[in-house]
Design an enzyme around this catalytic site. Structure first.
Site, PDB file in Angstrom:
ATOM      1  N   ALA A   1      24.592 -23.693 -14.193  1.00 28.81           N
ATOM      2  CA  ALA A   1      23.262 -23.522 -13.594  1.00 28.81           C
ATOM      3  C   ALA A   1      22.178 -23.447 -14.668  1.00 28.81           C
ATOM      4  O   ALA A   1      21.125 -24.070 -14.543  1.00 28.81           O
ATOM      5  CB  ALA A   1      23.237 -22.259 -12.736  1.00 28.81           C
ATOM      6  N   ALA A   2      22.449 -22.716 -15.764  1.00 23.80           N
ATOM      7  CA  ALA A   2      21.448 -22.578 -16.833  1.00 23.80           C
ATOM      8  C   ALA A   2      21.115 -23.952 -17.421  1.00 23.80           C
ATOM      9  O   ALA A   2      19.941 -24.299 -17.597  1.00 23.80           O
ATOM     10  CB  ALA A   2      21.965 -21.640 -17.928  1.00 23.80           C
TER      11      ALA A   2
ATOM     12  N   SER B   1      34.693 -23.109 -23.838  1.00 24.15           N
ATOM     13  CA  SER B   1      34.049 -24.403 -23.591  1.00 24.15           C
ATOM     14  C   SER B   1      33.451 -24.390 -22.190  1.00 24.15           C
ATOM     15  O   SER B   1      33.872 -23.628 -21.326  1.00 24.15           O
ATOM     16  CB  SER B   1      35.042 -25.559 -23.723  1.00 24.15           C
TER      17      SER B   1
ATOM     18  N   LYS C   1      26.720 -20.798 -16.375  1.00 24.00           N
ATOM     19  CA  LYS C   1      26.557 -21.724 -17.501  1.00 24.00           C
ATOM     20  C   LYS C   1      26.071 -23.092 -17.000  1.00 24.00           C
ATOM     21  O   LYS C   1      25.122 -23.669 -17.539  1.00 24.00           O
ATOM     22  CB  LYS C   1      27.899 -21.861 -18.225  1.00 24.00           C
TER      23      LYS C   1
ATOM     24  N   PHE D   1      19.106 -26.067 -14.919  1.00 21.03           N
ATOM     25  CA  PHE D   1      17.696 -25.637 -14.818  1.00 21.03           C
ATOM     26  C   PHE D   1      16.887 -26.147 -16.018  1.00 21.03           C
ATOM     27  O   PHE D   1      15.750 -26.575 -15.871  1.00 21.03           O
ATOM     28  CB  PHE D   1      17.598 -24.108 -14.758  1.00 21.03           C
TER      29      PHE D   1
ATOM     30  N   PHE E   1      20.116 -36.072 -31.382  1.00 23.36           N
ATOM     31  CA  PHE E   1      19.441 -35.839 -30.099  1.00 23.36           C
ATOM     32  C   PHE E   1      18.266 -34.872 -30.216  1.00 23.36           C
ATOM     33  O   PHE E   1      17.409 -34.804 -29.347  1.00 23.36           O
ATOM     34  CB  PHE E   1      20.441 -35.401 -29.014  1.00 23.36           C
TER      35      PHE E   1
ATOM     36  N   VAL F   1      37.974 -26.199 -26.393  1.00 13.48           N
ATOM     37  CA  VAL F   1      38.382 -27.603 -26.556  1.00 13.48           C
ATOM     38  C   VAL F   1      37.459 -28.514 -25.735  1.00 13.48           C
ATOM     39  O   VAL F   1      36.707 -28.047 -24.890  1.00 13.48           O
ATOM     40  CB  VAL F   1      39.850 -27.817 -26.110  1.00 13.48           C
TER      41      VAL F   1
ATOM     42  N   ARG G   1       8.587 -38.768 -29.233  1.00 13.48           N
ATOM     43  CA  ARG G   1       8.625 -37.302 -29.319  1.00 13.48           C
ATOM     44  C   ARG G   1       7.233 -36.677 -29.437  1.00 13.48           C
ATOM     45  O   ARG G   1       7.114 -35.473 -29.656  1.00 13.48           O
ATOM     46  CB  ARG G   1       9.465 -36.883 -30.541  1.00 13.48           C
TER      47      ARG G   1
ATOM     48  N   CYS H   1      25.870 -31.229 -23.472  1.00 12.29           N
ATOM     49  CA  CYS H   1      26.081 -30.432 -22.252  1.00 12.29           C
ATOM     50  C   CYS H   1      25.271 -30.838 -21.033  1.00 12.29           C
ATOM     51  O   CYS H   1      25.786 -30.825 -19.929  1.00 12.29           O
ATOM     52  CB  CYS H   1      25.775 -28.962 -22.547  1.00 12.29           C
TER      53      CYS H   1
END
Length: 480
Positions: free
Chosen positions: A218-219, A127, A216, A222, A334, A86, A447, A272
């Site tokens: 931390a990844a 999640s 999660k 980074f 995005f 969720v 881009r 995220c």
């Protein structure tokens, strides 16, 4: 027959469960959501999310061992393993506003699981959640358990949108965190056995709960940090005449660093990165680590700086005003190969231009007009609440038109901003576009996907992030 139920039919729940159903024909998988329109879309020919390869997987399994339903309680009560996927938005008010995750939806899901369960269950956090969420969820379930045993696992997703199905078919790693008790280990093994249907054992990593939750965050931190690092370099490249593509290529050749995530751009987006870093910052602050918190804050500051810098470049190049000028926005998602606009840099760039009274004509092959209007009129963080709880879309903005073709977007425009790296933008007929634009005609490539020399030959004034500046731009300040 093992029964799996996933609460939340979004970007994570839908694709993950579809692949589990495909790879484990003997497991019955149900994806449930309180949003009836979303479930109807999952049961139709037009799925609610666009992801290459997803259609085929869903069509193979739907109605056999993969079901989409809005009868949440029935499927939860029947399941052996319940995934919870969720929304965990950033809080906008109260304690930790602007940083902490809002666990309202998570908590109500946990209370509902406790309420309807008649048999022991493994509850899996899917999640992205802050460290120690499992502990809070465990307390809710235990205090409401009525003698039923619940085991909590953390199984964070590491999907990249646009390649989610491929990532699920061949993951770098599957991470399962659980309690270091006999029951906890048994639950870890049960979930590991599901993934082991197609994932090699050496790629399934089993850890304690906190390590899985923190890995999660931390990844993502980074990865975002790499983008902000190369974007910080892009500003320096423009100031010195270096070319950021050459610099990042040279840096990426170092095997300790590697070439991935070193493309300079207008900034990172997605649901995220920013959310997880803000979360990390909050956790650090709560644990008395202000120096660590400030270190990660800087990653977001550089990302915001990059978007502001891009808008300032546009305005200063165009005689310091874009008021009343038509500007074509090519791309709103995005990144390419997704229709997702959550935290897309296009929102801040468009808002910056609208603040200077520009007239925007927007084209993205996968994003609807309704979504674009909604994004441009929403407050920060509103996007992360379920749609029925989001502010209703206000009357559409007069300065914004959404079109379904790049040539319509650019006709009579003064400038073009490329904000998503869709492949089709590389092969447009730029001579035709130039002929139909106001002069001088500008291209602002956020881009770095166009052939700068070719466009300059046609007659465009081109700004490419981190590249040696066009003569026209050299005297223009990039920072307000």
């Amino acid at each position: 027959m093992v029964k799996i139920c996933c609460i939340g039919a979004g970007y994570v729940g839908g694709p993950t469960m579809a692949v589990i159903a495909l790879k484990c024909p003997e497991i019955q998988v149900a994806v449930v959501d309180i949003s009836v329109p979303r479930i109807s879309a999952w049961n139709s020919d037009t799925l609610p999310i666009y992801e290459p390869g997803l259609d085929e997987v869903v069509k193979k399994c739907r109605g056999k061992n993969l079901f989409f339903s809005s009868d949440v309680e029935k499927h939860v009560s029947e399941a052996d393993i319940v995934f919870v996927s969720v929304n965990t938005p950033t809080k906008t008010q109260g304690l930790g506003a602007g940083k902490a995750a809002d666990l309202t939806y998570w908590e109500s899901a946990a209370r509902m699981i406790a309420d309807v369960s008649k048999s022991n269950k493994i509850v899996v956090e899917k999640s992205t959640v802050p460290v120690k969420t499992a502990e809070a969820i465990e307390k809710i379930l235990t205090h409401n358990s009525k003698g039923i045993n619940f085991q909590i696992l953390s199984n964070p997703e590491f999907l990249a949108e646009g390649t989610a199905i491929q990532d699920l078919f061949e993951p770098d790693r599957v991470l399962i965190g659980g309690r270091e008790t006999p029951e906890g280990q048994k639950a870890i093994k049960a979930l590991r056995d599901v993934y082991a249907h197609w994932v090699p054992m050496d790629r399934i990593i089993c850890t304690n709960l906190w390590s899985a939750e923190l890995s999660k965050l931390a990844a993502n931190a980074f990865l975002a940090q790499r983008i902000s690092s190369v974007n910080a370099m892009s500003a320096l490249c423009e100031a010195t005449g270096a070319d950021v593509s050459q610099v990042s290529h040279a840096v990426g050749k170092d095997t300790r660093i590697g070439p991935k995530f070193l493309n300079a751009s207008v900034g990172f987006g997605g649901s995220c990165f920013q959310k997880d870093i803000l979360n990390l910052v909050y956790i650090c602050e709560c644990n008395g680590l202000p120096e660590v918190a400030n270190y990660w804050k800087q990653v977001i500051k550089v990302n915001d700086y990059q978007k502001t810098r891009f808008v300032n470049r546009i305005v200063s190049s165009m005689f310091n005003t874009v008021s009343g000028k038509k500007i074509a926005i090519l791309g709103f998602a995005f990144k390419k190969d997704t229709g997702d606009t959550r935290e897309t840099p296009a929102i801040d760039v468009c808002k910056g231009l609208l603040g200077d009274k520009a007239m925007l004509s927007i084209y993205d092959p996968q994003v609807s007009e309704e979504q674009i209007q909604r994004d441009l009129s929403m407050n920060k963080f509103d996007w992360d609440h379920p749609v029925h709880l989001q502010p209703t879309s206000p009357s559409s903005m007069k300065q914004v038109s959404v079109v379904w073709d790049a040539y319509a977007a650019t006709k009579d425009a003064h400038g073009i901003c490329i904000l998503t790296e869709w492949d089709e933008f590389k092969t447009l007929d730029y001579q035709k576009i130039y002929d139909n634009m106001q002069k001088p005609a500008f291209v602002f490539d956020g881009r770095n996907i166009v052939d700068v020399a070719k466009l300059r030959e046609i007659g465009f004034i081109v700004y490419s992030i981190g590249k040696p500046l066009d003569e026209w731009l050299k005297d223009m300040p990039a920072v307000a």
